[in-house]
Scaffold this active site. Structure first.
Site, mmCIF file in Angstrom:
data_model
loop_
_atom_site.group_PDB
_atom_site.id
_atom_site.type_symbol
_atom_site.label_atom_id
_atom_site.label_comp_id
_atom_site.label_asym_id
_atom_site.label_seq_id
_atom_site.Cartn_x
_atom_site.Cartn_y
_atom_site.Cartn_z
ATOM 1 N N HIS A 197 0.101 -18.442 9.167
ATOM 2 C CA HIS A 197 1.003 -17.343 8.844
ATOM 3 C C HIS A 197 0.560 -16.539 7.622
ATOM 4 C CE1 HIS A 197 4.734 -15.189 8.625
ATOM 5 N NE2 HIS A 197 5.117 -15.762 7.505
ATOM 6 N N LEU B 296 7.763 -10.089 1.093
ATOM 7 C CA LEU B 296 8.172 -8.685 1.022
ATOM 8 C C LEU B 296 8.377 -8.311 -0.432
ATOM 9 C CD1 LEU B 296 10.759 -8.410 3.950
ATOM 10 C CD2 LEU B 296 8.406 -7.598 3.898
ATOM 11 N N ARG C 276 4.071 -20.343 -0.402
ATOM 12 C CA ARG C 276 4.981 -19.241 -0.696
ATOM 13 C C ARG C 276 6.380 -19.540 -0.173
ATOM 14 N NH1 ARG C 276 6.970 -15.406 2.257
ATOM 15 N NH2 ARG C 276 5.432 -15.417 3.931
ATOM 16 N N GLY D 155 0.810 -1.217 0.000
ATOM 17 C CA GLY D 155 0.000 0.000 0.000
ATOM 18 C C GLY D 155 0.841 1.263 0.000
ATOM 19 N N GLU E 240 -0.325 -9.246 -0.309
ATOM 20 C CA GLU E 240 -0.914 -10.486 0.207
ATOM 21 C C GLU E 240 -2.428 -10.543 -0.001
ATOM 22 O OE1 GLU E 240 0.321 -11.340 4.214
ATOM 23 O OE2 GLU E 240 -0.839 -13.200 4.316
ATOM 24 N N ARG F 82 8.512 -24.341 3.531
ATOM 25 C CA ARG F 82 7.729 -24.227 4.765
ATOM 26 C C ARG F 82 6.653 -25.279 4.924
ATOM 27 N NH1 ARG F 82 7.261 -17.626 5.031
ATOM 28 N NH2 ARG F 82 9.445 -17.346 5.552
#
Lengths: 247, 640
Positions: free
Chosen positions: B403, B443, B437, B47, B427, B332
């Site tokens: 998460h 980021l 991801r 944003g 996101e 992950r």
């Protein structure tokens, strides 16, 4: 454990606040301080009373939104710790805990423990940046910054903008907050170009917003969650004097 | 019923698509830009970066956030790093490899063209951040330093100690404040978007509530960008900030924007375990710790000895054993599932037997405590503050936690939703990560969407609107939306039940963890759906919100967010139930390989499920966007 809480309640800026007493019987030592306040609020809600408004968001010590005075100390008794990272194991059964908002002329109370810290945004807006538009940047490795310079800039840049420095300062000075940004950018080659203008504008804005002067008590660093060094204030003064002499 | 959805992927070879797009996209001339207003909701990396970039170009921006300052948005909490293809390490990186790693990491469930663009734009971001003064880690020579992250075999992660998200966010926040000072951005902090306003089918504004005064406001614009982040907080216990929510995207969804793959939630393998029933969140420990930390459990069940007392030969370094080539840096989803497997088998450690060890003793022996402290010092400090334990002396205890939302609003190549003029970035959209991801790509995506993509694609949309007058907020569509919002707030206040929104939220979170979390089954999902429906009915009758709507009221804010979770959670279960395969973070017990890995079914499920609101939470309409792999042959993922 049993905790006797004295919490600051204030409806809004125009009404007077007072300390309200609450007893909590079932506090667990592993709870965070804010989870203890959650527990109080659930109790109040169930009794049909207004919960205590307090600021918080990430609850992992980095967003800078939480922050209250706990027994007169910004963020409470643990060194370099935000309110959300403080756990009840730092207290003992039967303790009385005073919880009050950060108090400063430039941080008006919104309600209870919530204060308006938008003055910090205004200080950054006055010059806390490098004036580069998206798309203008050169190749990253064309700007070499030694390891130690980068680490030192990071130490200044780590400020989370919580306002504990202001709350703890007897003059309600924002010198630590303002200087950490000024000195981060002054330490970097890409930030040096605008340093004079930035420093003067930010310092002037800080004064316009009603923050007090720094009298070098160094209390701010003691209660800073990120342990931002007061040497940043020295660098700010140096940059300021340099800018003034140039004129 | 289902509508045709078009991803609008540009022509040309994979590597030329974005260049072709930029070469032919429509433009708005500088003197016309100031006539155009854009609303940006959310001030995280996506944003703030888009608001600042568009303001620099000359557009007039209104920027909204619910926090008391834009700098607090949850991007601030990202620790480990940001990926970019610079190949500074000369270790074999390339745009194609980064694209392939991301696509494979996502288990071949993302769009090739979008994922390629992410890798392609990554290098410029590092240039931009350095120019802004972001203090990335450096070598003694002054050159930028890199580290490794999960799911890849090169070092392409840039970092600022363990506070990379904070430093990148401050860079974009400062750029935003500079534009505010110049009068190009109007900032609305402590404002929450409560509805999207459509006029003639186009996004034309929002209804927002001033959280300090309770006032309901109308804001009009020529286009609206949602950069409102993920909704992992729906699980109640998560790594997200307390205020993170799905309300902006969910309310846009109810106005016609499709919601894609909502059940794909990344469960992070290295968060701190729950310690008691009062717990409000789980703290993340950066994945970067897995560069030097080794994960293990005791070989025997119900181990009573402390970690340091257990000899080497009685430890099971299960990631190194099962995935020798990636070891502790397995992606992950795989690392989390492997931890759950050990915990479920009774090997868990800690008071609640819900954790595994992350051990640095070997790294400290090899590199010395000083270097480990320089790499992860703030994480070790944080660990000590929360648990009271010194991780230089004994292993950390870690556990999986909800998460990141890979799912989100469906967007085309322009990052525009199915509502013309409504964009979703970062996101909040579903676009780049497929079903899982990779670390340090979050980021990156937020920044790339904000700095480099929307500035082109929104122009392409606005070019046709330069003659359009300022949006009139007296239009009946605004009045109607405002009325709906007001009525809902009054309904919450007037219900006067016995359970707070927080209590409902905890219950909902438990259902989701249990049945729509790390592993899912048809039976579990069906029972979750009926439990959620019951809970939602109870929510309509028994909600307790103290105070009133005309004032600051945190309980009322929560009530609205949980109300939306009550609907979104059912869609998540429906989505998970529909997908009769396992892929990435979506693990259906019925569909696994012989050794327990996710088993995809490309024949039937190589599509993104884009769900359409149909007036009622239990009967969404499924639209399918087929995933066509022109450049990559999907394979069974292997990290062995």
């Amino acid at each position: 454990m049993k905790i006797d809480l004295k919490v600051w309640r204030q409806k809004n800026q125009n009404t007077k606040g007072h300390l309200e007493s609450y007893i909590l019987d079932e506090v667990d030592a592993e709870m965070s301080f804010l989870e203890m306040l959650d527990m109080l609020n659930l109790k109040l809600a169930k009794r049909g009373e207004r919960p205590v408004e307090f600021d918080h968001d990430c609850r992992e010590g980095i967003c800078g939104q939480c922050g209250v005075m706990i027994n007169g100390i910004a963020h409470g008794p643990l060194k370099n710790t935000t309110t959300c990272q403080l756990h009840m194991r730092s207290f003992k059964d039967g303790d009385t805990i005073y919880v009050e908002p950060f108090k400063a002329k430039a941080f008006p109370v919104i309600r209870d423990l919530k204060v308006d810290r938008s003055a910090f945004d205004d200080i950054i807006a006055a010059g806390g940046y490098i004036s580069v538009n998206t798309g203008q940047a050169p190749e990253a490795n064309s700007i070499l910054i030694s390891h130690d310079e980068a680490e030192s800039a990071f130490d200044s840049a780590a400020c989370i903008g919580c306002g504990a420095c202001v709350a703890t300062c007897k003059n309600a000075s924002a010198a630590l907050f303002t200087s950490s940004k000024i000195s981060q950018l002054a330490k970097l080659p890409q930030g040096k170009k605008e340093s004079s203008k930035r420093t003067v504008n930010m310092v002037n804005r800080m004064e316009d917003l009603g923050f007090g002067h720094c009298t070098n008590t160094e209390a701010c660093q003691v209660e800073c969650p990120q342990d931002i060094s007061v040497l940043n204030i020295a660098q700010m003064n140096y940059e300021y004097n340099k800018a003034k002499l140039k004129k | 019923m289902a509508k045709e959805i078009h991803a609008n992927i540009p022509e040309g070879d994979l590597k030329d698509k974005w260049s072709n797009y930029k070469a032919h996209a429509k433009l708005v001339s500088p003197n016309n830009r100031k006539k155009l207003n854009i609303i940006v909701v959310g001030t995280g990396l996506a944003g703030a970066s888009t608001a600042a970039s568009l303001a620099e170009m000359g557009y007039k921006i209104k920027s909204f956030c619910f926090q008391d300052s834009p700098r607090r948005a949850h991007s601030v909490a990202a620790q480990g790093g940001v990926n970019a293809m610079k190949n500074y390490q000369n270790d074999g990186d390339s745009v194609y490899r980064m694209f392939y790693d991301t696509l494979k990491g996502g288990d071949f469930r993302s769009r090739e063209a979008n994922t390629y663009r992410l890798a392609e734009c990554s290098a410029s971001l590092i240039d931009q951040a350095v120019a802004q003064g972001v203090p990335f880690g450096r070598e003694y020579s002054g050159y930028l330093r890199n580290r490794s992250f999960g799911g890849v075999q090169v070092s392409r992660t840039f970092y600022s100690r363990g506070q990379t998200g904070q430093q990148l966010l401050l860079g974009s926040y400062q750029a935003l404040m500079r534009q505010k000072e110049q009068g190009n951005v109007q900032l609305f902090t402590r404002h929450e978007m409560l509805d999207l306003v459509l006029i003639d089918g186009k996004a034309k504004g929002i209804i927002a509530r001033n959280l300090d005064t309770g006032e309901i406001e109308r804001h009009g614009a020529h286009a609206v960008i949602l950069a409102t982040g993920g909704f992992g907080k729906i699980y109640y216990l998560s790594t997200l900030a307390m205020g993170c929510n799905a309300s902006a995207i969910w309310r846009a969804h109810k106005k016609g924007a499709l919601m894609a793959n909502p059940s794909w939630t990344q469960v992070h393998p290295t968060s701190l375990p729950q310690s008691g029933p009062y717990q409000s969140k789980l703290t993340l420990m950066s994945e970067s710790l897995r560069n030097d930390g080794r994960i293990w459990v005791p070989q025997s069940n119900n181990e009573q000895r402390s970690a340091v007392e257990i000899p080497e030969e009685e430890r099971d370094y299960y990631l190194e054993r099962k995935y020798p080539s990636f070891g502790n840096l397995a992606p992950r989803d795989i690392a989390s599932r492997a931890a759950k497997e050990q915990i479920d088998a009774g090997k868990g450690v800690g008071a609640l037997k819900n954790a595994v060890y992350l051990d640095f003793s070997h790294a400290i022996k090899e590199y010395g405590q000083e270097l480990i402290a320089e790499r992860y010092g703030n994480l070790f400090n944080m660990y000590q503050k929360i648990t009271g334990i010194d991780a230089y002396k004994e292993p950390m205890k870690i556990s999986p936690s909800a998460h990141f939302s890979m799912g989100g609003l469906w967007v085309d190549y322009d990052l525009m939703t199915t509502i013309p003029g409504l964009f979703a970035i970062g996101e909040a959209n579903f676009s780049d990560h497929g079903a899982n991801r990779l670390g340090a790509n979050s980021l990156l995506q937020a920044c790339v969407d904000g700095y480099y993509i929307t500035p082109y694609t929104i122009q392409n949309y606005l070019a046709d609107h330069i003659q359009v007058e300022k949006t009139d907020t007296n239009h009946p569509a605004f009045a109607e939306a405002e009325k709906q919002v007001q009525e809902q707030l009054n309904r919450f206040i007037n219900q006067k039940g016995t359970k707070t929104a927080e209590e409902f939220h905890r219950e909902l979170g438990e259902i989701l963890y249990d049945k729509c979390g790390l592993s899912r089954s048809e039976e579990g999902l069906k029972s979750a759906i009926s439990q959620i429906q019951n809970l939602r009915e109870e929510y309509k009758k028994n909600l307790l919100v103290p105070g009133d709507a005309e004032d600051i009221n945190s309980e009322l804010e929560k009530a609205g967010r949980v109300n939306d979770y009550m609907e979104l959670s059912e869609l998540m279960c429906i989505d998970a139930l529909n997908r009769n395969e396992s892929c990435g973070a979506h693990f259906r017990e019925e569909y696994q390989t012989e050794d327990g890995e996710a088993k995809r079914n490309d024949k039937e499920f190589a599509y993104s499920a884009a769900w359409e609101w149909n007036g009622e939470a239990s009967s969404p309409v499924l639209n399918k966007e087929p995933l066509e792999f022109e450049y990559v042959q999907p394979t069974q993922r292997s990290y062995k």
